[in-house]
Design a protein around this motif. Sequence first.
Motif, PDB file in Angstrom:
ATOM      1  N   GLN A 214       0.832  -1.195   0.000  1.00  0.00           N
ATOM      2  CA  GLN A 214       0.000   0.000   0.000  1.00  0.00           C
ATOM      3  C   GLN A 214       0.872   1.253   0.000  1.00  0.00           C
ATOM      4  O   GLN A 214       1.896   1.327   0.687  1.00  0.00           O
ATOM      5  N   CYS A 216      -0.145   5.312   0.174  1.00  0.00           N
ATOM      6  CA  CYS A 216      -1.119   6.393   0.139  1.00  0.00           C
ATOM      7  C   CYS A 216      -0.580   7.571  -0.657  1.00  0.00           C
ATOM      8  O   CYS A 216       0.622   7.866  -0.630  1.00  0.00           O
ATOM      9  N   SER A 218      -1.275  10.636  -0.063  1.00  0.00           N
ATOM     10  CA  SER A 218      -0.950  11.723   0.860  1.00  0.00           C
ATOM     11  C   SER A 218       0.488  11.572   1.342  1.00  0.00           C
ATOM     12  O   SER A 218       1.039  10.474   1.396  1.00  0.00           O
ATOM     13  N   GLN A 220       3.648  11.206   3.633  1.00  0.00           N
ATOM     14  CA  GLN A 220       3.876  10.458   4.877  1.00  0.00           C
ATOM     15  C   GLN A 220       4.372  11.414   5.950  1.00  0.00           C
ATOM     16  O   GLN A 220       5.410  12.054   5.804  1.00  0.00           O
ATOM     17  N   ASN A 243       3.448   3.461   3.407  1.00  0.00           N
ATOM     18  CA  ASN A 243       2.742   4.694   3.726  1.00  0.00           C
ATOM     19  C   ASN A 243       1.259   4.360   3.903  1.00  0.00           C
ATOM     20  O   ASN A 243       0.538   4.109   2.935  1.00  0.00           O
ATOM     21  N   LEU A 244       0.797   4.334   5.130  1.00  0.00           N
ATOM     22  CA  LEU A 244      -0.595   4.004   5.434  1.00  0.00           C
ATOM     23  C   LEU A 244      -1.347   5.218   5.972  1.00  0.00           C
ATOM     24  O   LEU A 244      -2.411   5.088   6.571  1.00  0.00           O
ATOM     25  N   CYS A 246      -3.237   7.452   4.854  1.00  0.00           N
ATOM     26  CA  CYS A 246      -4.575   7.824   4.396  1.00  0.00           C
ATOM     27  C   CYS A 246      -5.669   6.926   4.971  1.00  0.00           C
ATOM     28  O   CYS A 246      -6.858   7.175   4.760  1.00  0.00           O
ATOM     29  N   ILE A 247      -5.287   5.896   5.700  1.00  0.00           N
ATOM     30  CA  ILE A 247      -6.279   4.979   6.284  1.00  0.00           C
ATOM     31  C   ILE A 247      -6.589   5.454   7.693  1.00  0.00           C
ATOM     32  O   ILE A 247      -5.850   5.174   8.635  1.00  0.00           O
TER      33      ILE A 247
END
Length: 312
Positions: A214, A216, A218, A220, A243-244, A246-247
Motif C-alpha cells: 500500500q 497512500c 498523501s 507520509q 505509507n498508510l 490515508c487509512i
Amino acid sequence: MATGRQIVMTGLLSIPLWLAAAFLLYWPSDADPKSIPHPIGWSGSKDETKDPSTSNFWKHVDLKSQEIPETVTKRSASIKVKESVLSVDNVQVFYREAQSEGESSAHISILLLHGAAFSSETWLHLGTIQILAAMGYRTVAIDVPGYGKSSLADISDHGEFLNHVIKALDLKRPVVVSPSMSGTYALPYLLKHSEEMGGYIPVAPVGTGILERQSCASSQTEEDQLASVCESLRKFLKPPLPNLSCIKTPTLVVFGEYDRGKHSALLCLLPRSQAAEIPEGRHPAYLDNPKLWHKLLYNFLGHAAQLAAKSQ
C-alpha cells in the motif's frame, strides 16, 4: 411576612439543590445501553491527545481505563441470539445476530469474523455476541464461506465479497473484528472501504502483506511513532515502511504475549491505531482472557462510536 434578607438567604440555600437535581438529570445511567465511555476533552479541546479525530488520541488512549458496568454484564445474560442464512453472490452465509431490546447505538455496528479453526459459534460460547449487544450495538457474527454452516465457495475477491455481506446485512459504520485467517477478507476491505468503517479490530490476522504494498497518495508524516504497546513489535518492522497515512479507521490491534510478530507490527503503522497485548496470550488471544478482551472492546467501541457520531 418574610423580610428581603430572608428571601435572599432562602434563594441562596436553594442553589445547591438545583445543582444537584441538574447533575442527576444529565448524568448518564449505566442502565442505558448507550452509556459508553466518552472521550476526555471531547468538546473543543486543543490537546490532540484528547481529540479522537486525531492520530495522537489513538496512540495515547488508555483502553483499560473503564470497567464494563455490572448492568451491562447482567443484561448480556438475557440477550437472545438469532440464527439465519443470507445469500450473497450465490454463497449461503450463515450468521448469528443479537441486539438489545432497548435503545441501541445507531452510530456503529459490529461484524465478527473468525479464524480457520473456529466459526461464529466461538463468539457465542465466549459470550462476545451477547455482551456487545448488551452494550447497545447491533452485533452480527458470520461463518466465513467454507467454515461452520456457510457453503463452500471459490471467491476471487475476498474484500468485495465482505463488502457485499456488509451491504446485504445493512450494517451501518461496521467495526470489523478480524482474527487470524479472516484477515484475508478484512484487510482488502479495509484498504478499499476504510471511510465507511466505524473501526477495525484485528487479532493477529494473516494477509498483512497487502499493507506492505500500500502507498497512500498523501504525504507520509512522522507516523512511525508507535503506541507504547506497539514498541514491543518494532523489531519486526524493516524499512522501507509502507505509507498508510490515508487509512484513518480507528484500529485496535490485539495480540497475545506469545504471538508477537510482523502482522501486528504492520497494523501498528495505521495512523489511528492503538494496541493491546493479552498477557500469556496465544494466537487466539481472546480465548486466554475473555474478561480483558471484552473490557478492551468496551473502551475502544465507546470512543469509536463517539467519533462516528461526530462524523455523521
